[in-house]
Design an enzyme around this catalytic site. Structure first.
Site, short mmCIF file in Angstrom:
data_model
loop_
_atom_site.label_atom_id
_atom_site.label_comp_id
_atom_site.label_asym_id
_atom_site.label_seq_id
_atom_site.Cartn_x
_atom_site.Cartn_y
_atom_site.Cartn_z
N SER A 1 0.85 -1.19 0.00
CA SER A 1 0.00 0.00 0.00
C SER A 1 0.89 1.24 0.00
O SER A 1 1.67 1.43 -0.92
CB SER A 1 -0.96 -0.04 1.19
OG SER A 1 -2.00 0.88 1.03
N HIS B 1 -7.33 -5.85 -1.02
CA HIS B 1 -6.22 -5.11 -0.41
C HIS B 1 -5.73 -5.78 0.88
O HIS B 1 -4.62 -5.50 1.34
CB HIS B 1 -6.67 -3.68 -0.12
CG HIS B 1 -5.56 -2.70 0.06
ND1 HIS B 1 -4.68 -2.36 -0.95
CD2 HIS B 1 -5.17 -1.96 1.14
CE1 HIS B 1 -3.81 -1.47 -0.51
NE2 HIS B 1 -4.08 -1.21 0.76
#
Length: 659
Positions: free
Chosen positions: A520, A633
């Site tokens: 990320s 994610h």
């Protein structure tokens, strides 16, 4: 014979304890234990333990996911959420024994249950389309309808999320389950998502949060209403902030919660607020407590666990967790704002449950060498007693590395905290490669919590460095805000300075074998680092950002996060977004790079990886790209177990190949 090294496959040997809930009589508590089964799927089972007994007892079994166990007010029944009928529904069990009983049969399932104090109702949020009626429940003998794929009409700005995927016209609505009549009715009417905030002591009134101002508004307001279906909600807040984790005071006069008013956009630290239920008068109890309230810890085992928020000890005192200097500890405050430490050691308190009458609580605590156990803490004398011994057999077999704390002084004099882990079976005189790990967020923190991935890397003979550069939580509002508008600036300097100081401090590090990885924001920083220096000899970027211009329009948070963090909206200053994009500097990359990305990642969509790979490959860079189907994610933390292991195996192979 010494203990063995930690391995990738050990994920299947670990059990995760979470969500402790003490009964109202203060005699026992229930919690969830999560394992990975032989089919490489998660199973979640309920355990019950007497507060004064050292052995928990497993209550549910099988290939199921049982979660959110909650005691009835008389402790005679436990209601929980389970997928044992195919979709998550409410189930109940008697605490005296017997088989689970299904309570709801809703087409799209149910959500976390909240008992009314008198035991007559259970409130929860459930997915509904705007024209559905909750009285039309899905009965046991009805077959699931298999609908063919159809076009999805999009009219909202926020039409997808990493957690839910693409949105249709379904929203989370408030549902009231009548325990005696075994019926459901929908209380809410707005076509927005609702989150239950808890019952008032009168068992007629409850609070919830929702955003009723459209997708341009980023925040959650607090509302109060009664269980009467024609009652109009009464707002306590005026769309000036975002609030969550609501709890009523025992006398029913106040609500406590965590939240903030966006003074620093998404980098704003939470405060503890109280609201007068009648007048909506708002008070911050922690204006001088310069820390992130709640749990900001990043790990791949106990990250983002259920946190109860501020919990009332009595009408004048509250308990809450806060994150600072790599620790998540437990604190108390009076209504006068007098904050005191209850337990704040080098560890991670990831959940807790209080029995106010006895002044005892059960806390879930993880440490770098302990995946997580429950402890009973006495508020009267501060005594701490270990209740469980999860993973004892496993921990007796493996050698876990205890991190050493480090403090680095950046070029501008700022202090940055980090941790260093020795390689497995370190031998003086030998040389070892070093891997820099960079956390996501960026407004989160590394710290004193178990991290399987880091132990795997040390088990393979790597030294590991992980730090909290500016932008991280845990060091005050000024520190966490400092990265905004400066991605790739002083945060980059913090990281590189930490690496250089570590090499100087540990003479056994082979500086010709340096690796870097992160996910990320950590993936963005990995991309940025290798496009601005050749110091590293292998890199792995995960669920990363490469191009802020396209991120603006494809991420589920891009249309506001880009402004918050980089400083501009796309049409206002596309050049600034481009200047902070690693893609702009792709020709400068010489470090061999592995790109790992989930195909269903809507936070940092896979097109970011596709652009990054294509440009690098076209320019003849050493790069490979691995796509993970059905992964979003959260792949590294709670993704499908076989993909979590596959991801780690890819990392291991890449570093072994180049380091």
């Amino acid at each position: 014979m010494g203990k063995r090294a930690v391995k990738v496959k050990d994920l299947s040997l670990l059990e995760q304890y979470s969500d402790p809930q003490i009964g109202h009589l203060g005699k026992m508590y229930v919690f969830t234990g999560t394992i990975i089964n032989e089919e490489q799927e998660y199973n979640e089972h309920l355990y019950v333990q007497d507060l004064y007994n050292d052995t928990p007892h497993q209550w549910t079994f099988g290939d199921v996911k049982d979660r959110f166990p909650r005691f009835s007010p008389d402790d005679q029944t436990i209601v929980f959420l389970s997928n044992r009928s195919g979709v998550n529904q409410l189930w109940s069990m008697s605490t005296t024994g017997g088989a689970p009983k299904q309570l709801t049969y809703l087409e799209h399932g149910a959500g976390e249950p909240h008992w009314s104090p008198d035991g007559r109702y259970i409130l929860f949020a459930a997915v509904y389309k705007h024209d559905e009626d909750p009285s039309k429940e899905k009965k046991k003998d009805q077959d699931q309808k298999q609908n063919k794929a159809s076009p999805l009409r999009i009219q909202r700005l926020k039409y997808k999320s990493d957690a839910q995927g693409l949105h249709d016209d379904q929203t989370q609505q408030l549902i009231l389950f009548d325990v005696q009549n075994q019926t459901c009715k929908k209380l809410s009417t707005n076509d927005v998502d609702h989150t239950v905030g808890g019952w008032a002591p009168d068992s007629r009134t409850f609070a919830y949060t929702a955003n009723v101002n459209g997708d341009h508004h980023i925040g959650q307001d607090i509302f109060i209403r009664s269980i009467d279906i024609d009652d109009d909600p009464r707002p306590l807040t005026g769309s000036e902030g975002t609030y969550h984790s609501l709890n009523w005071s025992p006398d029913g006069l106040k609500l406590a919660c965590l939240g903030h008013t966006f003074t620093h956009d998404g980098a704003t630290q939470n405060q503890l607020w109280t609201f007068e239920a009648e007048t909506a008068e708002k008070t911050s109890l922690t204006p001088g407590f310069d820390a992130q309230l709640g749990d900001a810890m990043i790990s791949d085992f106990q990250s983002a666990q259920h946190n109860p928020g501020p919990v009332w000890v009595d009408d004048q005192t509250l308990l809450f967790t806060a994150s600072q200097a790599g620790r998540t500890g437990l604190f108390s405050t009076t209504l006068d704002g007098d904050v005191e430490t209850v337990l704040d050691q080098n560890q991670h308190i990831y959940s807790f449950s209080l029995h106010a009458e006895s002044n005892k609580l059960i806390a879930g605590i993880s440490k770098p060498t302990d995946p997580g156990n429950f402890y009973m803490i006495s508020l009267k004398d501060g005594k701490v007693k270990k209740q469980t011994d999860a993973n004892a057999s496993y921990l007796s077999e493996v050698e876990l590395q205890e991190p050493e704390i480090m403090t680095f002084t950046s070029r501008d004099g700022w202090q940055v905290q980090g941790w260093f882990m020795y390689p497995y079976h370190y031998q003086p005189g030998d040389k070892y490669p070093l891997i820099l790990e960079i956390h996501g967020g960026p407004h989160a923190m590394y710290g004193y919590s178990f991290f399987h991935e880091l132990q795997v890397l040390t088990g393979l003979g790597y030294a590991v460095l992980y730090t909290n550069p500016r932008g991280s939580h845990g060091y005050g509002q000024t520190f966490v805000d400092a990265v905004r508008g400066d991605y790739g600036g002083k945060d980059y300097s913090d990281l590189m300075n930490a690496v250089e100081e570590t090499i100087k401090h540990y003479a056994f590090i082979d500086e010709s074998r340096l690796g870097v990885t992160g996910g990320s924001y950590g993936g963005f920083m990995t991309n940025w680092i290798i496009s601005h220096t050749n110091r590293f000899h292998a890199a792995i970027t995960q669920r990363s950002i490469a191009n802020w211009i396209s991120f603006y329009g494809v991420s589920d948070i891009g249309y506001y996060f880009t402004k918050w963090e980089i400083g501009e909206h796309l049409l206002d200053d596309p050049q600034k977004l481009w200047d902070h994009s690693p893609l702009k500097y792709a020709r400068e990359v010489d470090t061999p790079l592995l790109i790992l990305h989930g195909e269903k990642d809507f936070r940092c969509p896979i097109e970011q990886a596709e652009q990054w790979f294509t440009v690098l490959k076209y320019n003849d860079k050493e790069v490979e790209f691995v796509r993970f189907p059905e992964a979003n994610h959260e792949l590294s933390r709670n993704g499908p177990p076989h993909l979590r292991k596959a991801r780690l195996n890819e990392m291991v192979a890449w570093f072994q190949r180049y380091l």
